[in-house]
Design a protein around this motif. Sequence first.
Motif, PDB file in Angstrom:
ATOM      1  N   ALA A   1       0.841  -1.208   0.000  1.00  0.00           N
ATOM      2  CA  ALA A   1       0.000   0.000   0.000  1.00  0.00           C
ATOM      3  C   ALA A   1       0.868   1.248   0.000  1.00  0.00           C
ATOM      4  N   ASN A   2       1.941   1.228   0.772  1.00  0.00           N
ATOM      5  CA  ASN A   2       2.876   2.364   0.794  1.00  0.00           C
ATOM      6  C   ASN A   2       3.628   2.481  -0.537  1.00  0.00           C
ATOM      7  N   PHE A   3       4.034   1.353  -1.089  1.00  0.00           N
ATOM      8  CA  PHE A   3       4.756   1.344  -2.364  1.00  0.00           C
ATOM      9  C   PHE A   3       3.924   2.009  -3.458  1.00  0.00           C
ATOM     10  N   HIS A   4       2.632   1.729  -3.442  1.00  0.00           N
ATOM     11  CA  HIS A   4       1.756   2.270  -4.488  1.00  0.00           C
ATOM     12  C   HIS A   4       1.360   3.722  -4.243  1.00  0.00           C
ATOM     13  N   GLN A   5       1.831   4.312  -3.186  1.00  0.00           N
ATOM     14  CA  GLN A   5       1.687   5.758  -3.045  1.00  0.00           C
ATOM     15  C   GLN A   5       2.565   6.467  -4.079  1.00  0.00           C
ATOM     16  N   LYS A   6       3.638   5.813  -4.488  1.00  0.00           N
ATOM     17  CA  LYS A   6       4.558   6.410  -5.467  1.00  0.00           C
ATOM     18  C   LYS A   6       4.368   5.816  -6.853  1.00  0.00           C
ATOM     19  N   TYR A   7       4.097   4.524  -6.933  1.00  0.00           N
ATOM     20  CA  TYR A   7       4.024   3.835  -8.216  1.00  0.00           C
ATOM     21  C   TYR A   7       2.607   3.316  -8.458  1.00  0.00           C
ATOM     22  N   ASP A   8       2.082   3.616  -9.641  1.00  0.00           N
ATOM     23  CA  ASP A   8       0.739   3.140  -9.978  1.00  0.00           C
ATOM     24  C   ASP A   8       0.721   1.642 -10.201  1.00  0.00           C
ATOM     25  N   LEU A   9       1.796   1.127 -10.789  1.00  0.00           N
ATOM     26  CA  LEU A   9       1.847  -0.278 -11.163  1.00  0.00           C
ATOM     27  C   LEU A   9       3.220  -0.860 -10.858  1.00  0.00           C
ATOM     28  N   LEU A  10       3.229  -2.155 -10.630  1.00  0.00           N
ATOM     29  CA  LEU A  10       4.461  -2.930 -10.539  1.00  0.00           C
ATOM     30  C   LEU A  10       4.467  -3.900 -11.703  1.00  0.00           C
ATOM     31  N   LEU A  11       5.542  -3.892 -12.491  1.00  0.00           N
ATOM     32  CA  LEU A  11       5.694  -4.772 -13.641  1.00  0.00           C
ATOM     33  C   LEU A  11       6.750  -5.827 -13.331  1.00  0.00           C
ATOM     34  N   THR A  12       6.390  -7.106 -13.489  1.00  0.00           N
ATOM     35  CA  THR A  12       7.299  -8.226 -13.278  1.00  0.00           C
ATOM     36  C   THR A  12       7.051  -9.271 -14.355  1.00  0.00           C
ATOM     37  N   PRO A  13       7.914 -10.270 -14.481  1.00  0.00           N
ATOM     38  CA  PRO A  13       7.511 -11.466 -15.228  1.00  0.00           C
ATOM     39  C   PRO A  13       6.312 -12.119 -14.526  1.00  0.00           C
ATOM     40  N   THR A  14       5.502 -12.821 -15.283  1.00  0.00           N
ATOM     41  CA  THR A  14       4.460 -13.628 -14.643  1.00  0.00           C
ATOM     42  C   THR A  14       5.083 -14.838 -13.956  1.00  0.00           C
ATOM     43  N   LEU A  15       6.053 -15.439 -14.616  1.00  0.00           N
ATOM     44  CA  LEU A  15       6.739 -16.634 -14.122  1.00  0.00           C
ATOM     45  C   LEU A  15       8.216 -16.527 -14.455  1.00  0.00           C
ATOM     46  N   PRO A  16       9.086 -17.149 -13.673  1.00  0.00           N
ATOM     47  CA  PRO A  16      10.524 -17.086 -13.967  1.00  0.00           C
ATOM     48  C   PRO A  16      10.978 -18.065 -15.031  1.00  0.00           C
ATOM     49  N   ILE A  17      10.095 -18.970 -15.450  1.00  0.00           N
ATOM     50  CA  ILE A  17      10.425 -20.038 -16.385  1.00  0.00           C
ATOM     51  C   ILE A  17       9.304 -20.169 -17.404  1.00  0.00           C
ATOM     52  N   THR A  18       9.570 -20.923 -18.469  1.00  0.00           N
ATOM     53  CA  THR A  18       8.502 -21.313 -19.392  1.00  0.00           C
ATOM     54  C   THR A  18       8.000 -22.700 -18.996  1.00  0.00           C
ATOM     55  N   ALA A  19       6.980 -23.160 -19.698  1.00  0.00           N
ATOM     56  CA  ALA A  19       6.323 -24.412 -19.324  1.00  0.00           C
ATOM     57  C   ALA A  19       7.291 -25.595 -19.357  1.00  0.00           C
ATOM     58  N   PHE A  20       7.146 -26.480 -18.386  1.00  0.00           N
ATOM     59  CA  PHE A  20       7.986 -27.670 -18.265  1.00  0.00           C
ATOM     60  C   PHE A  20       7.168 -28.924 -18.553  1.00  0.00           C
ATOM     61  N   LYS A  21       7.760 -30.068 -18.360  1.00  0.00           N
ATOM     62  CA  LYS A  21       7.153 -31.340 -18.751  1.00  0.00           C
ATOM     63  C   LYS A  21       5.813 -31.558 -18.063  1.00  0.00           C
TER      64      LYS A  21
END
Length: 480
Positions: free
Chosen positions: A370-390
């Motif tokens: 909540a405090n972080f979003h006082q400065k930033y409207d959005l946080l952008l990250t990868p959805t996942l650190p990997i692609t699909a596995f077996k």
Amino acid sequence: MSDFIRMTAVELLHGYQSQAFSPVEVTEALLRQIERCNSAVNAYCLVDGDTSLAFARESEKRYRSGAPQGLLDGVPVAIKDVFLTRMWPTVKGSRIIDPESTLGKEAPCVAALRRNGYVPLGKTTTPEMGWKGVTDNPIDGVTRNPWNTDKTAGGSSGGSAAAVPLGMGPLALGTDAGGSIRIPAGFCGLVGLKPSFGEVPHWPPSPFGTLAHAGPMSWTVADCALMMNVLTEADHRDTQAIPRRNIDYFAEIRGEPRELLQGLHIAYSATLGYVQPDPEVDDAVRAAAQLLQSLGAEVSEVAPGFDDPLAAFGHLFYGGAANALRDIGKRQRQQMDQQLVAVADKAAQLSMLDYLAAVNERTALCERMANFHQKYDLLLTPTLPITAFKAGREVPEDWPSTRWPSWTPYTYPFNLTGQPALSVPCGFSSDGLPIGLQLVGRRFDDATVLRAGQAYQLAAPLTERRPDLFRVDAAAGEEA
């Protein structure tokens, strides 16, 4: 027919309104696509074409009389098999649920879709009780990735995610208590939104309590926004839902990318301070951040500054599983996914103080964000650190942990906080597997998350690219 299975919900509605084609024609085409493709991926665990076509005929009559019903009249929707439907059983991939006991009841999302004229296509596969980030269960088997059927679709909304890219439905319902909409959306290359907690009514309550959200999955952000206008309709049965705010999410995303991004401050974090993403994932999401900046958003590379909340999440999530199984006897447990039983048994040994410590950590994380979003409207990250596995595995081969949350570090923190989080496709790996970006917003600011997602997808659309299975089968259908 190939045109129908490629169409978005928005495009279908335009066609219905102009009477260029009918809901019956579209539903017949989608049912044929399900018949061709479903055996390869196991997206649907129940298909009842007669019922789907009956809904489509009623919709066709309404259009002919000039009185369409609601916002999605005639649009087919795939329903994850955790949502109650009056006409079809809801067994959640479990042998211990009596199918007959679930009939005649309707979840809030399904009731809202019905009020808006939808066409139900069938029930989609889920792990037992939606407990993990991949999709397989003792009844239906393994759900596979539409881009490479040797790979997992992710989970727990894996059936819904596998259906959409293959043209087996333009819209799908999912649930997300640790990433279960965003994980399969990322792995399968579609859009998935975990709304703010309480924004979409959900009943009966999930075994995973206030970690769990219901939300839309679709091929485009625009369809996702349109579906949100329906799913947010009030329902008194969810006592934790917020009062409906009557936000027109579809109207909120209208505009060109620069207009949609104007004035937005975006924090981009590749690692959240504790994750090491695959280099191809890192490159794709970093390029997406640069594109958003080039379109006028102010993008800063900064982490939100919290430690990995995996232990707290595990106590709360698996504690929910333990609670769900507390009255299930030994004989019934033997019929269940034994890994679900194992995590529930382990969590049953937690002390009250262990659980309350996790609650305390969750509260602190909510305050930090909540405090972080006082400065930033959005946080952008990868959805996942990997692609699909077996497919058929809970974790990748040679993975250091045996449990699924260990490879979903970008998703579960925002189930703890209840924030809206959207996964949007942003590229493909060298072996052709989808990569997703995640946009996280301040709580109850779902509109800004969708606006930014729409801006990105308009600027970098991947919507023309479909899995080979889609193209081969569509061509075969045309020749036939």
